[in-house]
Enzyme design. Sequence first.
Site, short mmCIF file in Angstrom:
data_model
loop_
_atom_site.label_atom_id
_atom_site.label_comp_id
_atom_site.label_asym_id
_atom_site.label_seq_id
_atom_site.Cartn_x
_atom_site.Cartn_y
_atom_site.Cartn_z
N GLY A 137 12.60 59.77 -2.14
CA GLY A 137 13.44 60.13 -1.00
C GLY A 137 13.00 59.33 0.21
CD GLN B 285 10.21 58.82 5.33
OE1 GLN B 285 11.19 59.18 4.68
NE2 GLN B 285 9.01 58.70 4.80
CB CYS C 75 5.46 61.75 2.86
SG CYS C 75 6.59 61.16 4.11
CG LEU C 76 7.84 56.41 0.45
CD1 LEU C 76 9.12 55.61 0.44
CD2 LEU C 76 6.88 55.88 -0.61
CG HIS D 203 9.67 65.67 1.83
ND1 HIS D 203 8.32 65.78 1.61
CD2 HIS D 203 9.85 64.47 2.45
CE1 HIS D 203 7.71 64.71 2.09
NE2 HIS D 203 8.62 63.89 2.60
CD GLU D 204 13.01 62.39 1.92
OE1 GLU D 204 12.96 61.81 3.02
OE2 GLU D 204 12.08 62.35 1.09
CG HIS E 240 11.09 62.76 6.88
ND1 HIS E 240 9.93 62.34 7.49
CD2 HIS E 240 10.84 62.72 5.55
CE1 HIS E 240 9.02 62.07 6.57
NE2 HIS E 240 9.53 62.30 5.37
NI NI Z 1 8.60 62.00 3.53
#
Ligand code: NI
Length: 172
Positions: free
Chosen positions: A46, A51, A94-95, A136-137, A140
């Site tokens: 995701g 991000q 998470c990236l 989660h996304e 963000h």
């Molecule tokens: Ni993330």
Amino acid sequence: MAVLKLYEYPHPVLKKKAQKVEKVDDAMRKFLDDMLETMYADAGVGLAAPQVGVLQRVVVIDVAHEDEEPHPYYMVNPEIIWKSEEKVCGEEGCLSVPDQRAEVERFTSVKVKYLDYEGKEQELLAEGFLAIAVQHELDHLDGILYIDRISRLKRQMLLKKLEKMRKEKAHQ
Ligand code: NI
């Protein structure tokens, strides 16, 4: 398509609230393509626009396994319109917080409303790992990282490990 620059913790853009998208046009579709490519390039499941430094309410998700066909979801202006009473604890990464993981509590299933790649309104009942990815996304988009949802002690430990890892990488 292009791989976009990823912003990592503690970049301030990750703490900001993203704005609603006016319409899904060709420029937005190109951005969605780039987001998906960026996510795949880092083997993520995701990715949310903040991000990559863009404060718009846009996420891409693909939780298909490596041996399955890709199954990307493009979500513009996503909104959770229903949550299950039941909650579940699962490990998340998470990236923007590279190489770290922690257990986070989420709703077991959620219904999400969004505009798709064509700008059409869609509703999706997300369950299992997809439900976790959606929550989660979407977090963000409101400037919330999964590490904001764990205990302070666990967060401090995780951030210490992150710092240590970054130092090690810098010395390589
Ligand atoms: Ni993330």
